[in-house]
Design a protein around this motif. Structure first.
Motif, PDB file in Angstrom:
ATOM      1  N   ASP A  69      16.518 -31.994 -54.522  1.00  0.00           N
ATOM      2  CA  ASP A  69      16.618 -31.156 -55.489  1.00  0.00           C
ATOM      3  C   ASP A  69      16.826 -31.873 -56.950  1.00  0.00           C
ATOM      4  O   ASP A  69      16.322 -31.456 -58.149  1.00  0.00           O
ATOM      5  N   THR A  73      14.113 -31.574 -59.947  1.00  0.00           N
ATOM      6  CA  THR A  73      14.570 -30.990 -60.955  1.00  0.00           C
ATOM      7  C   THR A  73      14.386 -32.149 -62.269  1.00  0.00           C
ATOM      8  O   THR A  73      13.790 -31.760 -63.373  1.00  0.00           O
ATOM      9  N   PHE A 113      15.665 -24.341 -55.464  1.00  0.00           N
ATOM     10  CA  PHE A 113      16.144 -25.098 -56.489  1.00  0.00           C
ATOM     11  C   PHE A 113      17.100 -24.390 -57.290  1.00  0.00           C
ATOM     12  O   PHE A 113      16.824 -23.300 -57.982  1.00  0.00           O
TER      13      PHE A 113
END
Length: 175
Positions: A69, A73, A113
């Motif tokens: 994640d 991201t 996410f």
């Protein structure tokens, strides 16, 4: 941020941060790709190296899903991290773990996410769904993980068809 980056990257890699958690990560809010090429390349290289290192460890310093994640991201894409998902017992176990967590959200059309801050999230989710429903499901099945493989394959169906699928009746019969 650039002055703090070497120390932050070291702490992320060695696990000395209290958590990489679900708060806003500074790099995810910066347009670091617009930085000088050498600096942007260093961030890209760190993310890939950190991901590869985490995949090779049975117990990385943070949860493998949190590391994915965070990398996705910051990079604003899942593609290189899905592409770089190695094979072997440890990486395969991490795939099972992540898939199990992601499917809970993805089957309900919710993002797994927590910190994505721009429009690239939709493309990332589409790529993740596609990969899980295709090569991911095949890989899960090859590991003897037929239940998550079937659920991953359901991701290609529209929401209502996904939840009306006969799988759910047979799954409730086994519980």
């Amino acid at each position: 941020m650039r002055r703090l980056l070497p120390q932050a990257a070291r702490a992320m890699a060695d696990g000395s941060l209290d958590t990489i958690g679900y708060g806003a990560h500074g790099l995810s809010r910066l347009d670091w790709r617009s930085w000088p090429a050498e600096q942007a390349a260093a961030i890209e290289a760190f993310l890939h190296a950190w991901w590869q290192d985490a995949l090779s460890r049975p117990d990385p310093p943070y949860g493998i899903d949190e590391i994915f994640d965070t990398c996705a991201t910051i990079a604003r894409t899942v593609t290189p991290f899905l592409d770089g998902w190695g094979r072997g017992p440890v990486a395969d176990a991490h795939l099972v773990h992540c898939t199990d967590g992601w499917l809970y959200d993805l089957l309900s059309d919710v993002s797994p996410f927590f910190r994505w801050y721009d429009d690239s999230e939709a493309a990332g989710l589409a790529d993740l769904r596609s990969r899980l429903a295709g090569p991911g499901a095949a890989r899960l099945r090859a590991q003897g993980e037929s239940d998550p493989a079937i659920r991953a394959e359901l991701l290609v169906l529209p929401y209502d068809e996904r939840w009306a699928h006969p799988y759910w009746a047979s799954a409730s019969d086994t519980n």
